[in-house]
Design a protein around this motif. Sequence first.
Motif, PDB file in Angstrom:
ATOM      1  N   ILE A  31     -11.715 -24.628 -42.451  1.00 56.22           N
ATOM      2  CA  ILE A  31     -10.712 -25.610 -42.056  1.00 56.22           C
ATOM      3  C   ILE A  31      -9.442 -24.894 -41.603  1.00 56.22           C
ATOM      4  O   ILE A  31      -9.030 -23.911 -42.220  1.00 56.22           O
ATOM      5  CB  ILE A  31     -10.374 -26.540 -43.242  1.00 56.22           C
ATOM      6  CG1 ILE A  31     -11.634 -27.265 -43.703  1.00 56.22           C
ATOM      7  CG2 ILE A  31      -9.283 -27.528 -42.870  1.00 56.22           C
ATOM      8  CD1 ILE A  31     -11.484 -27.958 -45.032  1.00 56.22           C
ATOM      9  N   GLU A  32      -8.822 -25.419 -40.534  1.00 58.86           N
ATOM     10  CA  GLU A  32      -7.533 -24.906 -40.065  1.00 58.86           C
ATOM     11  C   GLU A  32      -6.477 -25.981 -40.329  1.00 58.86           C
ATOM     12  O   GLU A  32      -6.641 -27.139 -39.945  1.00 58.86           O
ATOM     13  CB  GLU A  32      -7.579 -24.585 -38.580  1.00 58.86           C
ATOM     14  CG  GLU A  32      -6.272 -24.043 -38.053  1.00 58.86           C
ATOM     15  CD  GLU A  32      -6.341 -23.686 -36.569  1.00 58.86           C
ATOM     16  OE1 GLU A  32      -5.343 -23.156 -36.065  1.00 58.86           O
ATOM     17  OE2 GLU A  32      -7.369 -23.944 -35.924  1.00 58.86           O
ATOM     18  N   HIS A  89     -11.735 -31.747 -53.478  1.00 56.85           N
ATOM     19  CA  HIS A  89     -10.278 -31.877 -53.345  1.00 56.85           C
ATOM     20  C   HIS A  89      -9.720 -30.551 -52.826  1.00 56.85           C
ATOM     21  O   HIS A  89     -10.035 -29.486 -53.344  1.00 56.85           O
ATOM     22  CB  HIS A  89      -9.672 -32.219 -54.709  1.00 56.85           C
ATOM     23  CG  HIS A  89      -8.197 -32.373 -54.675  1.00 56.85           C
ATOM     24  ND1 HIS A  89      -7.364 -31.587 -55.418  1.00 56.85           N
ATOM     25  CD2 HIS A  89      -7.398 -33.224 -53.978  1.00 56.85           C
ATOM     26  CE1 HIS A  89      -6.111 -31.953 -55.191  1.00 56.85           C
ATOM     27  NE2 HIS A  89      -6.106 -32.945 -54.320  1.00 56.85           N
ATOM     28  N   ILE A  90      -8.888 -30.633 -51.771  1.00 59.56           N
ATOM     29  CA  ILE A  90      -8.338 -29.426 -51.134  1.00 59.56           C
ATOM     30  C   ILE A  90      -6.832 -29.590 -50.980  1.00 59.56           C
ATOM     31  O   ILE A  90      -6.357 -30.666 -50.621  1.00 59.56           O
ATOM     32  CB  ILE A  90      -8.971 -29.207 -49.746  1.00 59.56           C
ATOM     33  CG1 ILE A  90     -10.479 -28.986 -49.896  1.00 59.56           C
ATOM     34  CG2 ILE A  90      -8.320 -28.045 -49.016  1.00 59.56           C
ATOM     35  CD1 ILE A  90     -11.214 -29.004 -48.591  1.00 59.56           C
ATOM     36  N   ILE A  91      -6.093 -28.516 -51.221  1.00 56.76           N
ATOM     37  CA  ILE A  91      -4.652 -28.481 -50.973  1.00 56.76           C
ATOM     38  C   ILE A  91      -4.399 -27.420 -49.910  1.00 56.76           C
ATOM     39  O   ILE A  91      -4.899 -26.298 -50.009  1.00 56.76           O
ATOM     40  CB  ILE A  91      -3.866 -28.159 -52.265  1.00 56.76           C
ATOM     41  CG1 ILE A  91      -4.110 -29.254 -53.305  1.00 56.76           C
ATOM     42  CG2 ILE A  91      -2.375 -28.017 -51.964  1.00 56.76           C
ATOM     43  CD1 ILE A  91      -3.516 -28.980 -54.665  1.00 56.76           C
ATOM     44  N   ALA A  92      -3.645 -27.777 -48.876  1.00 56.32           N
ATOM     45  CA  ALA A  92      -3.351 -26.858 -47.779  1.00 56.32           C
ATOM     46  C   ALA A  92      -2.395 -25.774 -48.265  1.00 56.32           C
ATOM     47  O   ALA A  92      -1.221 -26.026 -48.483  1.00 56.32           O
ATOM     48  CB  ALA A  92      -2.744 -27.613 -46.610  1.00 56.32           C
ATOM     49  N   THR A  93      -2.917 -24.575 -48.465  1.00 53.54           N
ATOM     50  CA  THR A  93      -2.090 -23.463 -48.942  1.00 53.54           C
ATOM     51  C   THR A  93      -2.104 -22.272 -47.985  1.00 53.54           C
ATOM     52  O   THR A  93      -1.265 -21.396 -48.094  1.00 53.54           O
ATOM     53  CB  THR A  93      -2.558 -22.988 -50.332  1.00 53.54           C
ATOM     54  OG1 THR A  93      -3.941 -22.646 -50.260  1.00 53.54           O
ATOM     55  CG2 THR A  93      -2.331 -24.074 -51.379  1.00 53.54           C
ATOM     56  N   SER A  94      -3.070 -22.240 -47.064  1.00 55.06           N
ATOM     57  CA  SER A  94      -3.099 -21.181 -46.049  1.00 55.06           C
ATOM     58  C   SER A  94      -3.620 -21.775 -44.747  1.00 55.06           C
ATOM     59  O   SER A  94      -4.321 -22.791 -44.757  1.00 55.06           O
ATOM     60  CB  SER A  94      -3.974 -20.007 -46.508  1.00 55.06           C
ATOM     61  OG  SER A  94      -5.300 -20.424 -46.732  1.00 55.06           O
ATOM     62  N   ARG A  95      -3.277 -21.154 -43.624  1.00 55.53           N
ATOM     63  CA  ARG A  95      -3.605 -21.704 -42.306  1.00 55.53           C
ATOM     64  C   ARG A  95      -5.108 -21.918 -42.137  1.00 55.53           C
ATOM     65  O   ARG A  95      -5.553 -22.949 -41.656  1.00 55.53           O
ATOM     66  CB  ARG A  95      -3.067 -20.809 -41.196  1.00 55.53           C
ATOM     67  CG  ARG A  95      -3.152 -21.458 -39.815  1.00 55.53           C
ATOM     68  CD  ARG A  95      -2.499 -20.636 -38.736  1.00 55.53           C
ATOM     69  NE  ARG A  95      -3.281 -19.499 -38.293  1.00 55.53           N
ATOM     70  CZ  ARG A  95      -4.344 -19.567 -37.491  1.00 55.53           C
ATOM     71  NH1 ARG A  95      -4.757 -20.720 -37.030  1.00 55.53           N
ATOM     72  NH2 ARG A  95      -4.991 -18.482 -37.133  1.00 55.53           N
ATOM     73  N   ILE A  96      -5.889 -20.935 -42.531  1.00 59.37           N
ATOM     74  CA  ILE A  96      -7.349 -21.051 -42.469  1.00 59.37           C
ATOM     75  C   ILE A  96      -7.875 -20.983 -43.901  1.00 59.37           C
ATOM     76  O   ILE A  96      -7.563 -20.045 -44.641  1.00 59.37           O
ATOM     77  CB  ILE A  96      -7.986 -19.899 -41.649  1.00 59.37           C
ATOM     78  CG1 ILE A  96      -7.399 -19.822 -40.234  1.00 59.37           C
ATOM     79  CG2 ILE A  96      -9.499 -20.041 -41.628  1.00 59.37           C
ATOM     80  CD1 ILE A  96      -7.807 -20.929 -39.306  1.00 59.37           C
ATOM     81  N   GLN A  97      -8.652 -21.986 -44.280  1.00 64.76           N
ATOM     82  CA  GLN A  97      -9.262 -21.984 -45.608  1.00 64.76           C
ATOM     83  C   GLN A  97     -10.767 -22.130 -45.467  1.00 64.76           C
ATOM     84  O   GLN A  97     -11.254 -22.901 -44.644  1.00 64.76           O
ATOM     85  CB  GLN A  97      -8.715 -23.130 -46.472  1.00 64.76           C
ATOM     86  CG  GLN A  97      -7.350 -22.819 -47.040  1.00 64.76           C
ATOM     87  CD  GLN A  97      -6.827 -23.919 -47.955  1.00 64.76           C
ATOM     88  OE1 GLN A  97      -5.712 -24.380 -47.756  1.00 64.76           O
ATOM     89  NE2 GLN A  97      -7.598 -24.337 -48.934  1.00 64.76           N
TER      90      GLN A  97
END
Length: 147
Positions: A31-32, A89-97
């Motif tokens: 994911i981006e 459940h995902i939290i956006a913490t880096s540009r690409i995960q």
Amino acid sequence: MAKILSVKPSEFPEIIEVGTDSSIIPVHTKIEFHAVDLRLEMEYMLYLYAYDIRGKEDIPIILNNWDESTISAIPQETEDDMLGKISIHIIATSRIQSIDSKLKLKLGILNKNKHYERRHLKIFAELIPAVGVASKWSDAFEAGVAH
């Protein structure tokens, strides 16, 4: 604002056992996230659905309700089967995960009127933000009509 870059299942089972959920497919999803996602540490739910596609692909209908989202399909000329679902459940913490998950398959009870020899699996991914549209059906009810 996020974008699913890829969904890659691996190690497909050669045999899916009927009536159990012991068949597992490892799935790698990339994911981006947008800069706004990162700044706000946006929360998402990633849904992965395993479908047995027979014939032409159906159009999936997603009822977005963040951590309770469901999927159904508009039937085309054949009936596809959903064989598994997982939500993460995902939290956006880096540009690409990159997310590695294990999707359990369940074949269920076979219909005696259908012939099952092989399954043709595809994984459908949906990323739903915590801030967005929420949808849900009510329970069905019946009412009389006055004349």
